[in-house]
Design a protein around this motif. Structure first.
Motif, PDB file in Angstrom:
ATOM      1  N   ARG A   1      16.673 -60.146 -36.038  1.00 44.49           N
ATOM      2  CA  ARG A   1      15.405 -60.724 -36.478  1.00 44.49           C
ATOM      3  C   ARG A   1      15.646 -61.743 -37.597  1.00 44.49           C
ATOM      4  O   ARG A   1      16.674 -61.711 -38.279  1.00 44.49           O
ATOM      5  CB  ARG A   1      14.448 -59.638 -36.983  1.00 44.49           C
ATOM      6  N   LYS A   2      14.670 -62.610 -37.784  1.00 42.15           N
ATOM      7  CA  LYS A   2      14.813 -63.653 -38.811  1.00 42.15           C
ATOM      8  C   LYS A   2      14.995 -63.056 -40.205  1.00 42.15           C
ATOM      9  O   LYS A   2      15.645 -63.667 -41.069  1.00 42.15           O
ATOM     10  CB  LYS A   2      13.592 -64.572 -38.795  1.00 42.15           C
ATOM     11  N   HIS A   3      14.433 -61.857 -40.434  1.00 40.67           N
ATOM     12  CA  HIS A   3      14.526 -61.234 -41.746  1.00 40.67           C
ATOM     13  C   HIS A   3      15.982 -60.978 -42.141  1.00 40.67           C
ATOM     14  O   HIS A   3      16.340 -61.076 -43.313  1.00 40.67           O
ATOM     15  CB  HIS A   3      13.744 -59.916 -41.757  1.00 40.67           C
ATOM     16  N   ASP A   4      16.823 -60.662 -41.151  1.00 40.56           N
ATOM     17  CA  ASP A   4      18.243 -60.422 -41.420  1.00 40.56           C
ATOM     18  C   ASP A   4      18.926 -61.709 -41.879  1.00 40.56           C
ATOM     19  O   ASP A   4      19.718 -61.704 -42.826  1.00 40.56           O
ATOM     20  CB  ASP A   4      18.940 -59.899 -40.160  1.00 40.56           C
ATOM     21  N   ILE A   5      18.603 -62.785 -41.205  1.00 37.96           N
ATOM     22  CA  ILE A   5      19.232 -64.073 -41.497  1.00 37.96           C
ATOM     23  C   ILE A   5      18.722 -64.636 -42.818  1.00 37.96           C
ATOM     24  O   ILE A   5      19.494 -65.148 -43.637  1.00 37.96           O
ATOM     25  CB  ILE A   5      18.969 -65.052 -40.333  1.00 37.96           C
ATOM     26  N   ILE A   6      17.418 -64.517 -43.042  1.00 41.01           N
ATOM     27  CA  ILE A   6      16.835 -64.988 -44.304  1.00 41.01           C
ATOM     28  C   ILE A   6      17.392 -64.190 -45.478  1.00 41.01           C
ATOM     29  O   ILE A   6      17.720 -64.754 -46.531  1.00 41.01           O
ATOM     30  CB  ILE A   6      15.298 -64.884 -44.249  1.00 41.01           C
ATOM     31  N   GLY A   7      17.522 -62.868 -45.299  1.00 44.13           N
ATOM     32  CA  GLY A   7      18.089 -62.031 -46.356  1.00 44.13           C
ATOM     33  C   GLY A   7      19.502 -62.445 -46.699  1.00 44.13           C
ATOM     34  O   GLY A   7      19.904 -62.467 -47.873  1.00 44.13           O
ATOM     35  N   ALA A   8      20.280 -62.770 -45.668  1.00 44.49           N
ATOM     36  CA  ALA A   8      21.655 -63.223 -45.890  1.00 44.49           C
ATOM     37  C   ALA A   8      21.669 -64.538 -46.665  1.00 44.49           C
ATOM     38  O   ALA A   8      22.434 -64.706 -47.629  1.00 44.49           O
ATOM     39  CB  ALA A   8      22.372 -63.374 -44.550  1.00 44.49           C
ATOM     40  N   LYS A   9      20.819 -65.466 -46.269  1.00 43.33           N
ATOM     41  CA  LYS A   9      20.761 -66.760 -46.965  1.00 43.33           C
ATOM     42  C   LYS A   9      20.348 -66.587 -48.416  1.00 43.33           C
ATOM     43  O   LYS A   9      20.905 -67.225 -49.317  1.00 43.33           O
ATOM     44  CB  LYS A   9      19.781 -67.694 -46.245  1.00 43.33           C
ATOM     45  N   ASN A  10      19.367 -65.724 -48.650  1.00 36.86           N
ATOM     46  CA  ASN A  10      18.859 -65.518 -50.008  1.00 36.86           C
ATOM     47  C   ASN A  10      19.906 -64.915 -50.939  1.00 36.86           C
ATOM     48  O   ASN A  10      19.814 -65.070 -52.164  1.00 36.86           O
ATOM     49  CB  ASN A  10      17.631 -64.609 -49.987  1.00 36.86           C
ATOM     50  N   THR A  11      20.869 -64.213 -50.357  1.00 29.53           N
ATOM     51  CA  THR A  11      21.910 -63.576 -51.170  1.00 29.53           C
ATOM     52  C   THR A  11      23.251 -64.311 -51.098  1.00 29.53           C
ATOM     53  O   THR A  11      24.237 -63.860 -51.673  1.00 29.53           O
ATOM     54  CB  THR A  11      22.109 -62.105 -50.740  1.00 29.53           C
ATOM     55  N   GLY A  12      23.268 -65.418 -50.388  1.00 34.22           N
ATOM     56  CA  GLY A  12      24.459 -66.270 -50.376  1.00 34.22           C
ATOM     57  C   GLY A  12      25.589 -65.808 -49.492  1.00 34.22           C
ATOM     58  O   GLY A  12      26.764 -66.110 -49.759  1.00 34.22           O
ATOM     59  N   ILE A  13      25.253 -65.069 -48.403  1.00 35.97           N
ATOM     60  CA  ILE A  13      26.309 -64.650 -47.479  1.00 35.97           C
ATOM     61  C   ILE A  13      26.037 -65.214 -46.084  1.00 35.97           C
ATOM     62  O   ILE A  13      24.916 -65.648 -45.792  1.00 35.97           O
ATOM     63  CB  ILE A  13      26.469 -63.109 -47.418  1.00 35.97           C
ATOM     64  N   ASP A  14      27.045 -65.173 -45.228  1.00 33.43           N
ATOM     65  CA  ASP A  14      26.911 -65.659 -43.855  1.00 33.43           C
ATOM     66  C   ASP A  14      26.136 -64.660 -42.998  1.00 33.43           C
ATOM     67  O   ASP A  14      25.947 -63.495 -43.380  1.00 33.43           O
ATOM     68  CB  ASP A  14      28.288 -65.889 -43.235  1.00 33.43           C
ATOM     69  N   SER A  15      25.714 -65.126 -41.839  1.00 33.62           N
ATOM     70  CA  SER A  15      24.951 -64.258 -40.930  1.00 33.62           C
ATOM     71  C   SER A  15      25.309 -64.552 -39.484  1.00 33.62           C
ATOM     72  O   SER A  15      25.759 -65.651 -39.150  1.00 33.62           O
ATOM     73  CB  SER A  15      23.447 -64.458 -41.132  1.00 33.62           C
ATOM     74  N   ILE A  16      25.118 -63.520 -38.647  1.00 31.79           N
ATOM     75  CA  ILE A  16      25.272 -63.678 -37.198  1.00 31.79           C
ATOM     76  C   ILE A  16      23.980 -63.165 -36.560  1.00 31.79           C
ATOM     77  O   ILE A  16      23.625 -61.991 -36.703  1.00 31.79           O
ATOM     78  CB  ILE A  16      26.469 -62.874 -36.658  1.00 31.79           C
ATOM     79  N   GLY A  17      23.285 -64.041 -35.885  1.00 29.98           N
ATOM     80  CA  GLY A  17      22.067 -63.652 -35.186  1.00 29.98           C
ATOM     81  C   GLY A  17      22.405 -63.180 -33.792  1.00 29.98           C
ATOM     82  O   GLY A  17      23.124 -63.872 -33.058  1.00 29.98           O
ATOM     83  N   VAL A  18      21.936 -61.983 -33.421  1.00 28.83           N
ATOM     84  CA  VAL A  18      22.173 -61.471 -32.068  1.00 28.83           C
ATOM     85  C   VAL A  18      20.881 -61.597 -31.266  1.00 28.83           C
ATOM     86  O   VAL A  18      19.813 -61.232 -31.740  1.00 28.83           O
ATOM     87  CB  VAL A  18      22.681 -60.010 -32.092  1.00 28.83           C
ATOM     88  N   THR A  19      20.994 -62.135 -30.072  1.00 25.97           N
ATOM     89  CA  THR A  19      19.792 -62.408 -29.280  1.00 25.97           C
ATOM     90  C   THR A  19      19.511 -61.346 -28.228  1.00 25.97           C
ATOM     91  O   THR A  19      18.574 -61.489 -27.446  1.00 25.97           O
ATOM     92  CB  THR A  19      19.910 -63.785 -28.582  1.00 25.97           C
ATOM     93  N   TYR A  20      20.314 -60.273 -28.200  1.00 28.67           N
ATOM     94  CA  TYR A  20      20.064 -59.206 -27.219  1.00 28.67           C
ATOM     95  C   TYR A  20      19.056 -58.179 -27.738  1.00 28.67           C
ATOM     96  O   TYR A  20      18.694 -57.254 -27.039  1.00 28.67           O
ATOM     97  CB  TYR A  20      21.370 -58.513 -26.821  1.00 28.67           C
ATOM     98  N   GLY A  21      18.605 -58.337 -28.990  1.00 32.18           N
ATOM     99  CA  GLY A  21      17.653 -57.394 -29.580  1.00 32.18           C
ATOM    100  C   GLY A  21      16.207 -57.831 -29.403  1.00 32.18           C
ATOM    101  O   GLY A  21      15.827 -58.295 -28.319  1.00 32.18           O
ATOM    102  N   TYR A  22      15.419 -57.756 -30.488  1.00 28.08           N
ATOM    103  CA  TYR A  22      13.985 -57.981 -30.364  1.00 28.08           C
ATOM    104  C   TYR A  22      13.475 -59.283 -30.967  1.00 28.08           C
ATOM    105  O   TYR A  22      12.308 -59.604 -30.842  1.00 28.08           O
ATOM    106  CB  TYR A  22      13.224 -56.786 -30.946  1.00 28.08           C
ATOM    107  N   GLY A  23      14.341 -60.026 -31.622  1.00 30.36           N
ATOM    108  CA  GLY A  23      13.937 -61.350 -32.070  1.00 30.36           C
ATOM    109  C   GLY A  23      14.102 -62.332 -30.923  1.00 30.36           C
ATOM    110  O   GLY A  23      15.093 -62.282 -30.190  1.00 30.36           O
ATOM    111  N   SER A  24      13.139 -63.216 -30.746  1.00 30.99           N
ATOM    112  CA  SER A  24      13.255 -64.201 -29.672  1.00 30.99           C
ATOM    113  C   SER A  24      14.364 -65.207 -29.997  1.00 30.99           C
ATOM    114  O   SER A  24      14.782 -65.354 -31.146  1.00 30.99           O
ATOM    115  CB  SER A  24      11.936 -64.950 -29.492  1.00 30.99           C
ATOM    116  N   LEU A  25      14.815 -65.892 -28.961  1.00 30.06           N
ATOM    117  CA  LEU A  25      15.838 -66.918 -29.152  1.00 30.06           C
ATOM    118  C   LEU A  25      15.353 -67.960 -30.156  1.00 30.06           C
ATOM    119  O   LEU A  25      16.105 -68.397 -31.035  1.00 30.06           O
ATOM    120  CB  LEU A  25      16.170 -67.580 -27.808  1.00 30.06           C
TER     121      LEU A  25
END
Length: 220
Positions: free
Chosen positions: A169-193
Motif C-alpha cells: 500500500r502507499k502508506h508503506d512507501i510514504i512511511g519509508a520516504k518520510n524516514t529516509g529509507i528505500d522501499s519496494i512496492g509489491v503489486t500482488y497485495g491490495y494496493g492497486s498498480l
C-alpha cells in the motif's frame, strides 16, 4: 541495487492474504453500528491502513464512533479473524532464503503488535523475524512513518541506506520516504498498480519470486 542489511516487511497484503478475516471482522463491526454491508469485496480497502483512518474515511465515523467500531472489530478478530488468513505462495521459501543469506528481517505493520505476534506465531515464522513492530492497542504509533522510525531508533548502529521497507500500500512507501529509507512496492497485495506507482517506490515487483530475485540478487 543497494545492498540492504535490514528488511522491513508489511504483514497484511505482503506476507499473507488476510482478506477473509479482516473484511468479515469489519462487516461484523459495521453491523454492530447498524450499518449493513453485504459485499466483502467493498471492504478490501480496510486491508493495510490503520482502522481508525478507514472507518473515518469510508463511513464518516468521528473519533468516538471509530473507537466503538474498532472495539467491535477486535471482538471478532481476536476470536477467529486473525486465523482466517493464508500465506502468499513461496513466502516461507523467501524468508528462509533471506535469513540464510544474512539479512535481518523485521515485521513493520499498522496492526497492533499483540495481534501481529500471534499471527507470526500461527504461521510458525518466529525463527525468521528478529523483531515485530506494530501499533499500540490505544491507537498510538499507528502510522507507517511512526512504526518505521521506531525500528530505526532500535537499530542505531545501521545507516538509513541499510534498510528497505516492503509493502503493498502507499502508506508503506510514504512511511519509508518520510524516514529516509528505500522501499519496494509489491503489486500482488491490495494496493492497486496505480496506487503503488503513484507513491513512487524505489523498486516495484509483481510477485514473491520477483521480490526474491531482487533482494538476493544484491548478494550475488
Amino acid at each position: 541495487m543497494a545492498e540492504y542489511k535490514i528488511i522491513l516487511f508489511d504483514l497484511d497484503g505482503t506476507l499473507s492474504d488476510p482478506k477473509e478475516g479482516i473484511t468479515k471482522s469489519v462487516q461484523f463491526a459495521l453491523a454492530k453500528m447498524d450499518i449493513v454491508e453485504s459485499s466483502l469485496d467493498r471492504l478490501e480497502t480496510f486491508i493495510g491502513p490503520p482502522l481508525h483512518v478507514s472507518f473515518a474515511e469510508y463511513y464518516g465515523f468521528d473519533e468516538k464512533e471509530s473507537k466503538r467500531a474498532i472495539d467491535f472489530y477486535r471482538e471478532r478478530f481476536k476470536e477467529k479473524g486473525m486465523y482466517e488468513n493464508v500465506l502468499y505462495p513461496n513466502i516461507s521459501l523467501l524468508l528462509a532464503s533471506l535469513k540464510e543469506s544474512g539479512f535481518v528481517l523485521v515485521v513493520a505493520t499498522s496492526k497492533p503488535t499483540v495481534f501481529a505476534e500471534q499471527i507470526i506465531k500461527y504461521f510458525e515464522f518466529e525463527e525468521y523475524f528478529q523483531l515485530i513492530v506494530g501499533s499500540n492497542l490505544d491507537g498510538t504509533r499507528s502510522s507507517k512513518t511512526e512504526i518505521i522510525q521506531y525500528i530505526l531508533d532500535i537499530y542505531t548502529d545501521f545507516k538509513r541506506t541499510d534498510f528497505v521497507m516492503l509493502g503493498d500500500r502507499k502508506h508503506d512507501i510514504i512511511g519509508a520516504k518520510n524516514t529516509g529509507i528505500d522501499s519496494i512496492g509489491v503489486t500482488y497485495g491490495y494496493g492497486s498498480l496505480g496506487e503503488i506507482r503513484d507513491a513512487r517506490p524505489t523498486y516495484m515487483v509483481t510477485s514473491v519470486g520477483q521480490l526474491k530475485d531482487l533482494l538476493l540478487g544484491s548478494r550475488v
